[in-house]
Structures are given as structure tokens and as C-alpha cells.
Design an enzyme around this catalytic site. Structure first.
Site, PDB file in Angstrom:
ATOM      1  N   LEU A 221       0.853  -1.185   0.000  1.00 18.69           N
ATOM      2  CA  LEU A 221       0.000   0.000   0.000  1.00 18.69           C
ATOM      3  C   LEU A 221       0.891   1.238   0.000  1.00 18.69           C
ATOM      4  O   LEU A 221       1.740   1.382   0.880  1.00 18.69           O
ATOM      5  CB  LEU A 221      -0.864  -0.021   1.275  1.00 18.69           C
ATOM      6  CG  LEU A 221      -2.106   0.858   1.343  1.00 18.69           C
ATOM      7  CD1 LEU A 221      -3.148   0.399   0.338  1.00 18.69           C
ATOM      8  CD2 LEU A 221      -2.675   0.819   2.758  1.00 18.69           C
ATOM      9  N   HIS A 222       0.707   2.129  -0.991  1.00 17.75           N
ATOM     10  CA  HIS A 222       1.565   3.304  -1.015  1.00 17.75           C
ATOM     11  C   HIS A 222       0.972   4.514  -1.720  1.00 17.75           C
ATOM     12  O   HIS A 222       1.513   5.610  -1.617  1.00 17.75           O
ATOM     13  CB  HIS A 222       2.894   2.964  -1.696  1.00 17.75           C
ATOM     14  CG  HIS A 222       2.790   2.821  -3.188  1.00 17.75           C
ATOM     15  ND1 HIS A 222       2.261   1.704  -3.783  1.00 17.75           N
ATOM     16  CD2 HIS A 222       3.130   3.663  -4.191  1.00 17.75           C
ATOM     17  CE1 HIS A 222       2.293   1.848  -5.088  1.00 17.75           C
ATOM     18  NE2 HIS A 222       2.802   3.031  -5.371  1.00 17.75           N
ATOM     19  N   ARG A 223      -0.125   4.370  -2.453  1.00 18.68           N
ATOM     20  CA  ARG A 223      -0.607   5.481  -3.272  1.00 18.68           C
ATOM     21  C   ARG A 223      -1.182   6.599  -2.400  1.00 18.68           C
ATOM     22  O   ARG A 223      -1.881   6.340  -1.417  1.00 18.68           O
ATOM     23  CB  ARG A 223      -1.647   5.002  -4.275  1.00 18.68           C
ATOM     24  CG  ARG A 223      -1.041   4.122  -5.338  1.00 18.68           C
ATOM     25  CD  ARG A 223      -1.925   3.949  -6.556  1.00 18.68           C
ATOM     26  NE  ARG A 223      -1.234   3.121  -7.543  1.00 18.68           N
ATOM     27  CZ  ARG A 223      -0.381   3.591  -8.442  1.00 18.68           C
ATOM     28  NH1 ARG A 223      -0.136   4.895  -8.493  1.00 18.68           N
ATOM     29  NH2 ARG A 223       0.218   2.782  -9.288  1.00 18.68           N
TER      30      ARG A 223
END
Length: 386
Positions: A221-223
Site C-alpha cells: 500500500l503506497h498510493r
């Protein structure tokens, strides 16, 4: 006057800037080196992703040669980073006189180096062209569209990409369907993937947690759309905590996500032994974790492709994807970032209602060979008419 203008075959300047670029470039460099007669190459790392330990680890895992040049740009706003890559890349082009500049993917370095080359009359080759989410709020989408508009040779991963490019007025003779170089790397490295138990053990976690019959889920998860707003991130983490009661989870935590969790004081949502939080992992560790997972939850474009190739169910925490083939033919399902939808789709997979998927056309481990074969026949022709 550049070597290209003089009709000489200067080096193919291959640009990497961020982690996904490394996986795409490794098979291309191997194919370039293996072809006889070889095409001269120059590997330029912009340093857009600048964690030295992770860079060294990725180069080792992927058996990539060390960069010939590292621009060491580092972080910054999109404008600052793009401008700094351009400023540092231009002298490289002037000195090395490339026959073309080969860029991959959609990061800021891709667009920045493309702009430098185009303004100097150097042909640009774009690998992974034509992918579209049609969401201009994503910086990557802007990079993709602009790079494709000015690139001379566009290599696509799926047939729908050619339709996207045609709608944008790009001539069909600039486009060549080759397949997916990310899958070249995956298939090449699958036998070398690290066992999940070894990865957890090395991180000080209990490997027994993921050894049960239920298996485990993997999270990336990074956006910004998922991690930069407290309400959105809290809803996702709350859903993950609930899911972990049934399925143990391994969370490879991106630095941006860690910063948000700390800043929003959300660590209590992950305070359960059923969620193993790991630091960023090397390619072989992530490949092993993905290949053996019961399911993967992600907002990464590359992970959507890799899970499709591995046959692992994937839930993408986005409302759209630039890789529709992973939904249409693969194992990917878009769930957005609504906690209830995430819980519902995980429950469906655990109940046996997951996509079986199939391997898309030309995702066969030979995309890089097709790129190099085409490049070797196309490039001299461009030089001859320059």
C-alpha cells in the site's frame, strides 16, 4: 552534432529511476548483451529512488549490472524532481551521444529523460507504452500520456494499449506489441524466490504465523489516494485488522505509508500478532511472499501483473487500473478503498469464489527478446535516414 545525426550507432541509453524500473530493465539489458552483434548500452540510474541499501539489493537480486552513471537526484516535488533529472541527464546525452534513449514505465524519470532526448533530436523508445487508467489525478498517468506522444518506438504489454494510442493520434507504425518484460523478470527469478518463512524469520517475525492451513494474505500500500488522508487510511487498516482475525496478513510497509500511520497515530489498528509488519523487501523476498500467498491486497500496478502471472487472487484498492487485462483475463479485482467492499471480496476469495485467470498473450518470458530484435532492425534504419 550528435552521433545519431551523423548516422553512427552510439549507445542505447537505458534509464532506470525507481524500483519498478529495475524489474523491467533487467531482462532488456540481458537481451541486449546476448544479441550478436551486440548493441552498445549505457545504464543510467537517475536516483529517483535513492535508498542505497535497497538499490544495491535490487541490483543483486535481479542480476543487473551496476549503473554506468548515477545522477543521484533524490526526492522532491514532482516539478523539482523532474527538472533536476532533466538538468543532470542533459550533459550525459551531450557527452555520450546515444543512438536512442530507452525508458520504461511511467515514473518522473521516464518523462524527464524523454523530454531531454526529444529536444536534442534523439529517438526515444518507450517500453510499457499505451497503458491508461484515464485518471489524470495520478501523476503516472500524465507521465505515460506525454511520453507516448513524443516517443518514436512504443512497445506495448497488451493489445488494448494500441487502441489507447490510436485514440490519441499515435500512428500504428510506431507501436509494436511485444508482451510484458515484468513477467520476463518474474519467470526468470521464480526459482530463486525466497521462502516466506525465511523472509519472516530474517525480519524477526514468527514464521509459524503463516504456516497454518488458511495460509496468509500479503499487503502492499503506497498510493497517496489511500495513505495521505486519515479517514481513508483508517478505514483500510480497520478492514485489514478485521480480516486478520480469519487470515494472517503480511504487510510490507512502504516508507510513505509508515510515515502516514505514524503521523495519523494509527498504529493501534495494526497492534495484533495476526498482522506481521515488515520493512521494504527485496525483489526475491517479495516474489516468494506473492507466489505463496492465499491472496494479495495492493494498490501497485506491477503487483497486479505479477499476481496474474502467478495465478494468485489480487484485490486492487483503487477505482481504476491502467492494466485492464489483469481484470479481464487475470486474477485481479478492483475493490476501491471502502472497508466494507474489501472485507466482502476477501470473504468471497476465502470461500472459494476467486478468479482463476489465465496468462495473457505474450506474457511468456520473451518480451525483452522481441524488443531487442525489433530495436536492432529498426534503429539502423532510423540512423540511415537521419
Amino acid at each position: 552534432m550528435s552521433a545519431y545525426r551523423r548516422g553512427e550507432l552510439g549507445p542505447v541509453v537505458c534509464v532506470v529511476g525507481a524500483r519498478p524500473n529495475f524489474m523491467k530493465m533487467a531482462p532488456i539489458l540481458r537481451a541486449l548483451a546476448a544479441r550478436q552483434p551486440t548493441l552498445p548500452t549505457l545504464l543510467v540510474h537517475t536516483g529517483q529512488h535513492y535508498d542505497r541499501d535497497m538499490n544495491d539489493r535490487l541490483f543483486e537480486d535481479l542480476r543487473l549490472p551496476l549503473p554506468d552513471i548515477n545522477l543521484e537526484v533524490g526526492s522532491g516535488s514532482h516539478a523539482v524532481q523532474t527538472a533536476e533529472v532533466m538538468r543532470r541527464f542533459e550533459p550525459v546525452v551531450d557527452e555520450r551521444q546515444p543512438s536512442c534513449v530507452l525508458v520504461v514505465g511511467d515514473v518522473n524519470s521516464t518523462l524527464a529523460c524523454t523530454l531531454v532526448a526529444v529536444k536534442k533530436g534523439i529517438p526515444v523508445v518507450h517500453v510499457e507504452a499505451g497503458l491508461r487508467s484515464y485518471d489524470r489525478s495520478m501523476p503516472e498517468e500524465v507521465n505515460r500520456v506525454l511520453t507516448d506522444q513524443v516517443a518514436d518506438r512504443l512497445y506495448t504489454t497488451e493489445r488494448s494499449a494500441a487502441d489507447n494510442l490510436a485514440r490519441e493520434g499515435i500512428a500504428a507504425d510506431r507501436v509494436h506489441f511485444v508482451g510484458n518484460v515484468m513477467i520476463d523478470s518474474l519467470l526468470d527469478n521464480r526459482p530463486l524466490a525466497r521462502a516466506p518463512a525465511a523472509t519472516l524469520g530474517a525480519a524477526g517475525a514468527d514464521p509459524e504465523l503463516i504456516a497454518g492451513p488458511a495460509g496468509y494474505g500479503l499487503i502492499t500500500l503506497h498510493r497517496p489516494s489511500n495513505v495521505d488522508k486519515v479517514a481513508v487510511l483508517a478505514a483500510i487498516l480497520g478492514a485489514l485488522r478485521d480480516i486478520s482475525a480469519t487470515l494472517p496478513l503480511v504487510f510490507a510497509l512502504h516508507p510513505r505509508t509508515r510515515k502516514s500511520i505514524e503521523g495519523f497515530a494509527l498504529w493501534p489498528l495494526l497492534d495484533t500478532r495476526r498482522i506481521v509488519v515488515l520493512p521494504p523487501q527485496g525483489y526475491l523476498e517479495m516474489l516468494g511472499l506473492m507466489a505463496n500467498a492465499r491472496l494479495v491486497l495492493t494498490d501497485s500496478g506491477g503487483v497486479q501483473e505479477e499476481t496474474t502471472a502467478l495465478g494468485v487472487p489480487c484485490l486492487t484498492l483503487r477505482e481504476n487500473t491502467e492494466r485492464p487485462i489483469t481484470v479481464e483475463q487475470g486474477t485481479n479485482t478492483l475493490v476501491g478503498n471502502d472497508g466494507a467492499a474489501i472485507r466482502r471480496e476477501v470473504a468471497a476469495i476465502l470461500a472459494g469464489r476467486s478468479k482463476s485467470g489465465c496468462l495473457p498473450e505474450r506474457w511468456d518470458g520473451r518480451a525483452a527478446e522481441r524488443i531487442v530484435d525489433d530495436l536492432a532492425s529498426w534503429l539502423p534504419g532510423r540512423l540511415a535516414v537521419a
